[in-house]
Design a protein around this motif. Structure first.
Motif, PDB file in Angstrom:
ATOM      1  N   THR A   1       0.559  -1.291  -0.136  1.00 40.46           N
ATOM      2  CA  THR A   1       0.409   0.260  -0.122  1.00 40.46           C
ATOM      3  C   THR A   1       0.875   1.341  -0.031  1.00 40.46           C
TER       4      THR A   1
ATOM      5  N   ARG B   1      -1.535  -2.698   5.558  1.00 39.05           N
ATOM      6  CA  ARG B   1      -2.312  -1.362   5.458  1.00 39.05           C
ATOM      7  C   ARG B   1      -2.638  -0.828   7.391  1.00 39.05           C
ATOM      8  N   MET B   2      -2.930  -1.315   8.440  1.00 40.82           N
ATOM      9  CA  MET B   2      -2.765  -0.566   9.124  1.00 40.82           C
ATOM     10  C   MET B   2      -1.462  -0.316   9.462  1.00 40.82           C
TER      11      MET B   2
ATOM     12  N   GLN C   1      -0.706   2.833   8.253  1.00 36.60           N
ATOM     13  CA  GLN C   1      -1.664   3.916   8.970  1.00 36.60           C
ATOM     14  C   GLN C   1      -0.640   4.330  10.092  1.00 36.60           C
TER      15      GLN C   1
ATOM     16  N   GLU D   1       1.957   7.099   8.866  1.00 36.52           N
ATOM     17  CA  GLU D   1       1.072   8.086   7.904  1.00 36.52           C
ATOM     18  C   GLU D   1       0.971   8.914   9.972  1.00 36.52           C
ATOM     19  N   ASN D   2       0.579   8.113  10.857  1.00 38.95           N
ATOM     20  CA  ASN D   2      -0.098   8.829  11.709  1.00 38.95           C
ATOM     21  C   ASN D   2       1.279   9.669  12.329  1.00 38.95           C
TER      22      ASN D   2
ATOM     23  N   LEU E   1      -6.247   3.912  16.118  1.00 42.01           N
ATOM     24  CA  LEU E   1      -5.836   3.836  14.743  1.00 42.01           C
ATOM     25  C   LEU E   1      -7.220   4.819  13.986  1.00 42.01           C
TER      26      LEU E   1
ATOM     27  N   ASN F   1      -5.926  13.376   8.758  1.00 43.93           N
ATOM     28  CA  ASN F   1      -5.763  11.782   8.565  1.00 43.93           C
ATOM     29  C   ASN F   1      -6.494  11.234   7.452  1.00 43.93           C
ATOM     30  N   ARG F   2      -6.239   9.422   7.179  1.00 41.42           N
ATOM     31  CA  ARG F   2      -7.765   9.279   6.584  1.00 41.42           C
ATOM     32  C   ARG F   2      -8.706   9.126   7.122  1.00 41.42           C
ATOM     33  N   SER F   3      -8.358   8.489   8.183  1.00 43.79           N
ATOM     34  CA  SER F   3      -9.577   8.480   9.736  1.00 43.79           C
ATOM     35  C   SER F   3     -10.120  10.043   9.514  1.00 43.79           C
TER      36      SER F   3
END
Length: 661
Positions: free
Chosen positions: A162, A193-194, A197, A200-201, A226, A243-245
Motif C-alpha cells: 500500500t 494497511r494498519m 496508517q 502516516e500518523n 488507529l 489523516n485518512r480516518s
C-alpha cells in the motif's frame, strides 16, 4: 505477455475469491501488464538487478529521512507479527526504490536471487507488474500474487503493498509484505494497511507539531487508536490537513477540506473551542461535525513556550525525576579525573584541559583508538562535574539495532506503534535530563538520525515518537569516536553542522603503546583484579613481552589478558609466561606487532620459553575449570578467560571427554 486467465481451483482464483475483488483486481493487473509491455520488458528475461552503490543508497535514505525514521519501528513490529511465515517487510521511496527490509533469513536468501533488497528499483518500469510498482502507479493498495507478476522470475512471490501518504495526501513511499506464494494469508493486506496508517500518523504528528490538532471519533473508546480522526489547524482555525480516518468521518478529501475552517467543520469558533476546553478541565469534548454526526474530541495545542520543566513520561507529572536519576544517585563514582593521571604527559595534558572547562557544559569530543578508555574518561568528566548527582546516560550508537535506535534515543508515546508499552517510554536523552549524555561511537550514527539529534541539541527539547508534546532536556554532552569524522563528512555520511555542534573541546586519548606509564597501568589493573589482596606481579620475561606488544586493543585488551592470567596463576605470587593465553603469542609472531626491531633478539629466548610453556598443564587446568563453571559452554568459558573460542577448541583433544557441550 503472461496469460492472465485464472487457473481453475488454483492459487490465483482462491486469492481472488478470498478478497472478493475478481473483476476490479483483474482489471488492475491487466492494465499493469499492458504498461509493463509498453516499457519494453520481456517477461521471460531478467533485467539488470544491480543495486545502487552504498554511498548512493545512503544519499537516497537521507532524502527520505523522515519516512525512513518513522517507518523503521513500525516495520520492526510488523515483522514480529509475520515472523516465521517465509516473508519479508519492505519500505520503498515514492519511485519504488527499496530503502529498508526485514525478513526471515530463509526467505531473504531467496529474495536476493530476484534482487528484492535495499538499493534496487522495483517500479513497474524496472520490474514490471509487482505489488510495489503497481501500488505506486495506481496509488492504491494492491495484492500481486504468483502469476499476477509480469516477470516469470517473480511468480513464486505473493506481495501485499500500500502507498504511504504524507499529511497532505501526497505519496511519499510504499510499505510491502512479500512472501512465498504458498504462504499467502488473506489478513496480510490488513496488517500492511494498519502499519502504513501508523506510519502516516507519525508523519502527521511530525509535520503538524506546531499546529492545533483535533483528535476525534464518534465513539470515545476509539480515541487514541488507529481509528481516531486527526485534523490540524492554524491557531486562527484555518484547515491544514487531516489523516485518512478524519477524511472518512468528515466525508471530504484533503483537497476539499482546504476550503474549510475549524468553524465551518465543527460549528464553533476557535475562541469558543478554548472556552470549552477550560470548562472541560481535561475531559474530552462533545462536538458536532458539519454533517450532523456527534463526535468525542480532544485538542492538543503546543504553547508558545513549553511549560514543562524537566521531562515527564506520558502519564507522569511534569518535572518528575526520571528513574535513571535515582539510579545515578545511588551509584558510586566509578572514576575521577585525578585518579586517571598515572604519569603519562600526553594523558596529563588531556586531563588538564578537561579540568579547565569543568562545569562549563562545553561539549567534549573524545578521540582515540578502540579500548583506550574513552568511556571511563566520559564517566570521570561527569563525576567531577556539578551534575555528578544526576544521571550519566551512555549510548553506544554502533550497538543499538538500526530499527530501534530512534525509539531508544527519543522515546515513544503510547500508541506510537503496535507493541508499544502502555503509557509509552522515555528515551535515553530524556533520561539524561539534568546530567550527562555520553554518545559513544558517534561516527556510526545513522545519517537520517543526525539531523534530529542536532535539532534536539540546539533547541534542548525532545519529542517522543508518536507524540505532539515536547520535553525540555538539559544535558552536558560528551561524545567519543575511534573514526576520523572529516572523511565521513566529505562522503556525506556525517553532517558537518552536527560535527561543529559536538566538538566544543576535542581531546585525544593516546594509545597504550604511546604511553610512558605502562607499568603503572598494569599495577592498577592487577590491584583491582586481586580484589584488595596482595596484587600479583609480572615476571621479567612477561614484562619484556608486554613492552614488545603493540596492544591493538589498548587498555581493554590489557585488562582482559591480565584477568585471564590472574585466574591461571591462582595463588602464585607471580604471573609467568605459562599463565598467558595463546592469542597473545599469536600477535607477537606478527612482525608488525613488534614495538622496536632492536628488542627482537633479546625477546627471542622468551619467545622460545613461551612456545614450551603453552604445552604446560596450567593452561589446560584453567580451561577445564572455566568450562565446568560454564557447564561446557565454550563461548561463556572463553569470555570468562578472556580468550577466543578457537583457543579452547585448539586444546579440545587434551581436555577431558564430554566436557565441551
Amino acid at each position: 505477455m503472461a496469460d492472465l486467465s485464472p487457473l481453475p481451483g488454483g492459487p490465483q482464483s482462491t486469492l481472488h475469491a478470498s478478497l472478493g475483488v475478481q473483476a476490479p483486481h483483474d482489471d488492475v493487473i491487466r492494465q499493469a501488464h499492458h504498461r509493463s509491455a509498453a516499457f519494453g520488458l520481456d517477461a521471460h528475461e531478467r533485467p539488470d538487478f544491480a543495486p545502487l552503490a552504498p554511498g548512493w543508497l545512503a544519499t537516497v535514505r537521507e532524502e527520505n529521512r523522515l519516512l525512513y525514521q518513522h517507518a523503521s519501528p513500525v516495520m520492526e513490529t510488523l515483522h514480529e507479527q509475520i515472523a516465521n511465515t517465509h516473508s519479508m517487510v519492505l519500505l520503498t521511496s515514492r519511485s519504488g526504490l527499496i530503502l529498508h527490509s526485514l525478513g526471515d533469513a530463509d526467505f531473504l536468501e531467496r529474495a536476493t536471487k530476484v534482487a528484492l533488497m535495499p538499493g534496487v528499483d522495483w517500479s513497474e518500469r524496472s520490474k514490471g507488474t509487482n505489488a510495489v510498482g503497481t501500488a505506486l502507479a495506481e496509488e492504491r493498495a494492491v495484492v500481486v500474487h504468483g502469476r499476477d507478476h509480469y516477470l516469470h522470475a517473480n511468480q513464486f512471490l505473493t506481495c501485499s503493498c500500500t502507498p504511504i501518504l504524507d499529511p497532505y495526501g501526497k505519496v511519499v513511499g510504499a510499505l510491502d509484505v512479500t512472501g512465498d506464494e504458498r504462504s499467502y494469508h488473506q489478513h496480510t493486506m490488513a496488517l500492511v494497511r494498519m502499519s502504513a496508517q501508523m506510519i502516516e500518523n507519525r508523519l502527521f504528528a511530525h509535520a503538524t507539531q506546531d499546529s492545533m490538532r483535533l483528535y476525534f471519533h464518534a465513539r470515545a473508546e476509539f480515541l487514541g487508536t488507529l481509528m481516531e480522526g486527526i485534523a490540524a489547524f492554524t491557531p486562527d482555525g484555518r484547515f491544514l490537513c487531516a489523516n485518512r480516518s478524519a477524511q472518512f468521518q468528515l466525508g471530504l478529501s484533503n483537497s476539499a477540506l482546504r476550503a474549510h475552517t475549524f468553524a465551518s467543520l465543527f460549528g464553533l469558533s476557535v475562541s469558543q473551542l478554548h472556552d470549552g476546553l477550560r470548562q472541560a478541565a481535561g475531559q474530552p469534548l462533545s462536538l458536532c461535525l458539519h454533517n450532523g454526526v456527534t463526535v468525542v474530541a480532544q485538542v492538543r495545542v503546543r504553547p508558545a513556550k513549553s511549560l514543562v520543566q524537566g521531562w515527564a513520561a506520558p502519564g507522569a507529572s511534569a518535572g518528575a525525576a526520571p528513574p535513571a536519576a535515582a539510579m545515578a544517585q545511588a551509584r558510586p563514582a566509578l572514576s575521577r579525573l585525578r585518579y586517571l593521571n598515572t604519569g603519562d604527559p600526553q594523558l596529563a595534558a588531556v586531563l588538564q584541559k578537561l579540568q579547565r572547562v569543568q562545569g562549563s557544559d562545553i561539549p567534549v569530543m573524545i578521540l582515540g583508538e578502540t579500548g583506550t578508555g574513552k568511556d571511563l574518561l566520559a564517566q570521570a568528566i561527569h563525576n567531577d562535574s556539578p551534575r555528578a548527582a544526576r544521571p550519566f546516560v551512555s549510548i553506544n550508537c554502533a550497538s543499538i539495532p538500526e530499527t530501534l535506535i530512534e525509539s531508544e534515543l527519543f522515546g515513544y508515546e503510547e500508541g506510537a506503534f503496535t507493541g508499544a508499552r502502555r503509557r509509552g517510554a522515555p528515551g535515553r536523552i530524556q533520561q539524561a535530563h539534568g546530567g550527562t549524555l555520553f554518545l559513544d561511537e558517534i561516527g556510526d550514527m545513522l545519517i537520517q538520525l543526525q539531523a534530529r539529534l542536532l535539532r534536539v541539541l540546539q533547541e534542548r527539547r525532545v519529542t517522543p515518537l508518536g507524540s505532539s508534546k515536547e520535553y525540555e532536556v538539559d544535558v552536558a554532552l560528551v561524545c567519543a569516536t575511534n573514526k576520523n569524522l572529516k572523511p565521513l563528512m566529505a562522503q556525506g555520511l556525517f553532517r558537518e553542522d552536527l560535527y561543529y555542534r559536538l566538538n566544543g573541546l576535542v581531546v585525544r586519548l593516546p594509545a597504550l603503546r604511546e604511553r610512558t606509564d605502562f607499568d603503572v597501568v598494569v599495577h592498577k589493573i592487577l590491584t583491582k583484579l586481586c580484589s584488595g589482596g596482595t596484587p600479583l606481579r609480572l615476571s621479567p620475561q612477561v614484562l619484556a613481552l608486554f613492552h614488545r606488544c603493540r596492544w591493538p586493543g589498548n587498555v581493554r585488551q590489557l585488562h582482559n589478558l591480565l584477568r585471564t592470567a590472574v585466574v591461571m596463576a591462582g595463588a602464585g605470587p607471580c604471573i609467568d609466561i605459562e599463565h598467558l593465553p595463546d592469542d597473545f603469542f599469536d600477535e607477537l609472531q606478527d612482525p608488525d606487532a613488534s614495538a622496536a626491531p632492536q628488542q627482537t633478539a633479546s625477546a627471542e629466548p622468551a619467545r622460545e620459553a613461551a612456545a614450551g610453556a603453552r604445552l604446560q598443564d596450567v593452561a589446560l587446568q584453567a580451561m577445564v575449570e572455566a568450562l565446568r563453571q560454564c557447564h561446557g559452554n565454550v563461548s561463556q568459558a572463553a569470555r570468562l578467560l578472556g580468550v577466543s573460542r578457537n583457543t579452547i577448541y585448539r586444546k579440545k583433544d587434551r581436555l577431558p571427554p564430554g566436557l565441551l557441550s
